[in-house]
Design a protein around this motif. Structure first.
Motif, PDB file in Angstrom:
ATOM      1  N   PRO A 193     -18.172  22.521 -22.601  1.00  0.00           N
ATOM      2  CA  PRO A 193     -19.034  23.708 -22.621  1.00  0.00           C
ATOM      3  C   PRO A 193     -20.478  23.313 -22.887  1.00  0.00           C
ATOM      4  N   PRO A 194     -21.426  24.180 -22.536  1.00  0.00           N
ATOM      5  CA  PRO A 194     -22.825  23.886 -22.863  1.00  0.00           C
ATOM      6  C   PRO A 194     -23.028  23.839 -24.361  1.00  0.00           C
ATOM      7  N   ALA A 195     -24.121  23.229 -24.776  1.00  0.00           N
ATOM      8  CA  ALA A 195     -24.386  23.090 -26.214  1.00  0.00           C
ATOM      9  C   ALA A 195     -24.560  24.449 -26.882  1.00  0.00           C
ATOM     10  N   LYS A 196     -25.097  25.419 -26.164  1.00  0.00           N
ATOM     11  CA  LYS A 196     -25.314  26.742 -26.735  1.00  0.00           C
ATOM     12  C   LYS A 196     -24.017  27.547 -26.692  1.00  0.00           C
ATOM     13  N   THR A 197     -23.755  28.323 -27.724  1.00  0.00           N
ATOM     14  CA  THR A 197     -22.552  29.159 -27.786  1.00  0.00           C
ATOM     15  C   THR A 197     -22.575  30.199 -26.677  1.00  0.00           C
ATOM     16  N   ILE A 198     -21.414  30.420 -26.063  1.00  0.00           N
ATOM     17  CA  ILE A 198     -21.272  31.395 -24.988  1.00  0.00           C
ATOM     18  C   ILE A 198     -20.388  32.531 -25.499  1.00  0.00           C
ATOM     19  N   PRO A 199     -20.971  33.611 -26.009  1.00  0.00           N
ATOM     20  CA  PRO A 199     -20.151  34.683 -26.587  1.00  0.00           C
ATOM     21  C   PRO A 199     -19.491  35.538 -25.512  1.00  0.00           C
ATOM     22  N   PRO A 200     -18.386  36.212 -25.841  1.00  0.00           N
ATOM     23  CA  PRO A 200     -17.784  37.154 -24.902  1.00  0.00           C
ATOM     24  C   PRO A 200     -18.804  38.191 -24.438  1.00  0.00           C
ATOM     25  N   ALA A 220     -14.822  36.331 -21.050  1.00  0.00           N
ATOM     26  CA  ALA A 220     -14.055  37.117 -22.025  1.00  0.00           C
ATOM     27  C   ALA A 220     -13.803  36.335 -23.304  1.00  0.00           C
ATOM     28  N   GLY A 221     -13.846  35.015 -23.219  1.00  0.00           N
ATOM     29  CA  GLY A 221     -13.648  34.160 -24.386  1.00  0.00           C
ATOM     30  C   GLY A 221     -13.847  32.718 -23.976  1.00  0.00           C
ATOM     31  N   ALA A 222     -14.644  31.973 -24.740  1.00  0.00           N
ATOM     32  CA  ALA A 222     -14.970  30.587 -24.382  1.00  0.00           C
ATOM     33  C   ALA A 222     -14.292  29.619 -25.337  1.00  0.00           C
ATOM     34  N   GLY A 223     -13.500  28.699 -24.788  1.00  0.00           N
ATOM     35  CA  GLY A 223     -12.835  27.688 -25.585  1.00  0.00           C
ATOM     36  C   GLY A 223     -13.503  26.336 -25.424  1.00  0.00           C
ATOM     37  N   PRO A 224     -12.948  25.289 -26.024  1.00  0.00           N
ATOM     38  CA  PRO A 224     -13.572  23.967 -25.986  1.00  0.00           C
ATOM     39  C   PRO A 224     -13.506  23.288 -24.626  1.00  0.00           C
ATOM     40  N   ALA A 225     -12.530  23.658 -23.782  1.00  0.00           N
ATOM     41  CA  ALA A 225     -12.397  22.994 -22.487  1.00  0.00           C
ATOM     42  C   ALA A 225     -12.284  23.967 -21.322  1.00  0.00           C
ATOM     43  N   ALA A 226     -12.174  25.245 -21.597  1.00  0.00           N
ATOM     44  CA  ALA A 226     -12.035  26.257 -20.551  1.00  0.00           C
ATOM     45  C   ALA A 226     -12.429  27.607 -21.129  1.00  0.00           C
ATOM     46  N   PHE A 227     -12.603  28.580 -20.262  1.00  0.00           N
ATOM     47  CA  PHE A 227     -12.943  29.914 -20.742  1.00  0.00           C
ATOM     48  C   PHE A 227     -12.192  30.977 -19.944  1.00  0.00           C
ATOM     49  N   GLN A 228     -11.970  32.119 -20.589  1.00  0.00           N
ATOM     50  CA  GLN A 228     -11.310  33.257 -19.956  1.00  0.00           C
ATOM     51  C   GLN A 228     -12.351  34.170 -19.332  1.00  0.00           C
ATOM     52  N   THR A 229     -11.967  34.874 -18.277  1.00  0.00           N
ATOM     53  CA  THR A 229     -12.927  35.672 -17.535  1.00  0.00           C
ATOM     54  C   THR A 229     -12.407  37.070 -17.214  1.00  0.00           C
ATOM     55  N   ARG A 250     -11.113  29.734 -16.226  1.00  0.00           N
ATOM     56  CA  ARG A 250     -11.843  28.732 -15.445  1.00  0.00           C
ATOM     57  C   ARG A 250     -12.238  27.563 -16.341  1.00  0.00           C
ATOM     58  N   ASN A 251     -12.527  26.406 -15.715  1.00  0.00           N
ATOM     59  CA  ASN A 251     -13.103  25.298 -16.473  1.00  0.00           C
ATOM     60  C   ASN A 251     -14.624  25.348 -16.353  1.00  0.00           C
ATOM     61  N   TYR A 252     -15.310  24.393 -16.955  1.00  0.00           N
ATOM     62  CA  TYR A 252     -16.768  24.427 -17.014  1.00  0.00           C
ATOM     63  C   TYR A 252     -17.451  23.714 -15.850  1.00  0.00           C
ATOM     64  N   ARG A 253     -16.660  23.148 -14.946  1.00  0.00           N
ATOM     65  CA  ARG A 253     -17.251  22.418 -13.831  1.00  0.00           C
ATOM     66  C   ARG A 253     -18.097  23.346 -12.964  1.00  0.00           C
ATOM     67  N   ASN A 254     -19.338  22.961 -12.716  1.00  0.00           N
ATOM     68  CA  ASN A 254     -20.244  23.702 -11.839  1.00  0.00           C
ATOM     69  C   ASN A 254     -20.438  25.152 -12.279  1.00  0.00           C
ATOM     70  N   LYS A 255     -20.492  25.383 -13.575  1.00  0.00           N
ATOM     71  CA  LYS A 255     -20.729  26.723 -14.105  1.00  0.00           C
ATOM     72  C   LYS A 255     -22.018  26.753 -14.922  1.00  0.00           C
ATOM     73  N   ASP A 256     -22.787  27.805 -14.742  1.00  0.00           N
ATOM     74  CA  ASP A 256     -23.926  28.117 -15.594  1.00  0.00           C
ATOM     75  C   ASP A 256     -23.683  29.480 -16.196  1.00  0.00           C
ATOM     76  N   PHE A 257     -24.539  29.871 -17.162  1.00  0.00           N
ATOM     77  CA  PHE A 257     -24.260  31.087 -17.918  1.00  0.00           C
ATOM     78  C   PHE A 257     -25.525  31.905 -18.158  1.00  0.00           C
ATOM     79  N   ILE A 258     -25.317  33.205 -18.305  1.00  0.00           N
ATOM     80  CA  ILE A 258     -26.380  34.110 -18.727  1.00  0.00           C
ATOM     81  C   ILE A 258     -25.912  34.719 -20.053  1.00  0.00           C
TER      82      ILE A 258
END
Length: 260
Positions: A193-200, A220-229, A250-258
């Motif tokens: 995951p990115p260094a910054k926290t990704i909140p639901p 919907a929820g971000a874990g250490p190796a994958a996140f729910q959507t 999903r995993n974090y490959r090729n993902k960015d966040f807002i």
């Protein structure tokens, strides 16, 4: 206006037009109002050709739907029948209590929509859910951003604030606006995951290149190796041009966040 709406429901013009009863519809009718009845019948598992012509097949399926929901079986669509047809969209836009943060409310609103199983009807990127999210439909109407931004708009309305960035049907435009507002977070590696926290309630963007994003949804929820959507215009395989809104991972490959 549909009788099931309650005060505080989120009904911009594009959604209101999908919910407003167009008047009695019966055998012999043609046009857009018949098309909308046929779309909703299909979404309620009373499938038929969506041809804008109220013939004997449409009457048969209206009767089947009326029996299914326990109302008078007439074969014609009155206000009561219409209210039952559009009830899933009414439930999706119903008010909820604001969460502790705007981000948590975005997540709750998106979950409320997914619970009503938004999906296409009548062809690729078509039907009342697509129009409710975008204001239009048709093959080019990739509606993932419409679903995601509707959740953001609805949550902002619940909090009584303006959305943090303006909505767009374009993933690229959302990314650019997030960067301008200092809300864009670049992703990590495939399982990092990115260094910054990704909140639901944050948005995720599927990156094709450094300036091109092909899909957007809600974390919907971000874990250490994958996140729910929670995401629209996808399917179980995660297609960026699927047919429904659903919850997946999903995993974090090729993902960015807002992040809000």
């Amino acid at each position: 206006m549909v009788q099931l709406l309650v005060a505080g429901s989120y009904t911009p013009t594009r959604i209101r037009s999908e919910l407003t009863f167009p008047g009695a519809i019966a055998t012999g009718a043609t046009g857009l109002k018949v098309k909308r009845v046929q779309e909703w019948l299909t979404l309620h598992d009373c499938a038929l050709a969506i041809d804008s012509d109220f013939g004997p097949v449409t009457e048969l399926q209206v009767r089947s739907f009326q029996a299914q929901v326990g109302i008078a079986v007439t074969g014609a669509v009155d206000n009561t029948t219409w209210d039952h047809l559009v009830e899933p969209l009414v439930k999706a836009v119903a008010p909820i209590a604001p969460g502790a943060t705007l981000s948590s409310t975005i997540n709750a609103v998106a979950a409320q929509h997914v619970a009503q199983h938004p999906r296409e009807a009548g062809g690729d990127n078509r039907g009342p859910w697509v129009r409710a999210y975008l204001g239009w439909d048709g093959t080019p109407a990739r509606w993932c951003a419409g679903f995601t931004c509707t959740a953001m708009e609805q949550a902002a309305a619940i909090h009584g604030v303006a959305p943090a960035i303006a909505s767009s049907a374009s993933c690229d435009t959302l990314a650019d606006r997030a960067k301008a507002a200092n809300r864009f977070v670049a992703g990590g590696g495939a399982n990092t995951p990115p260094a910054k926290t990704i909140p639901p309630g944050s948005f995720f963007l599927v990156r094709a290149t450094a300036t091109d994003w092909t899909h957007v949804g809600i974390v919907a929820g971000a874990g250490p190796a994958a996140f729910q959507t929670l995401e629209g215009n996808t399917n179980d395989e995660g297609s960026p041009d699927g047919y429904e809104a659903c919850a997946r991972a999903r995993n974090y490959r090729n993902k960015d966040f807002i992040v809000w």
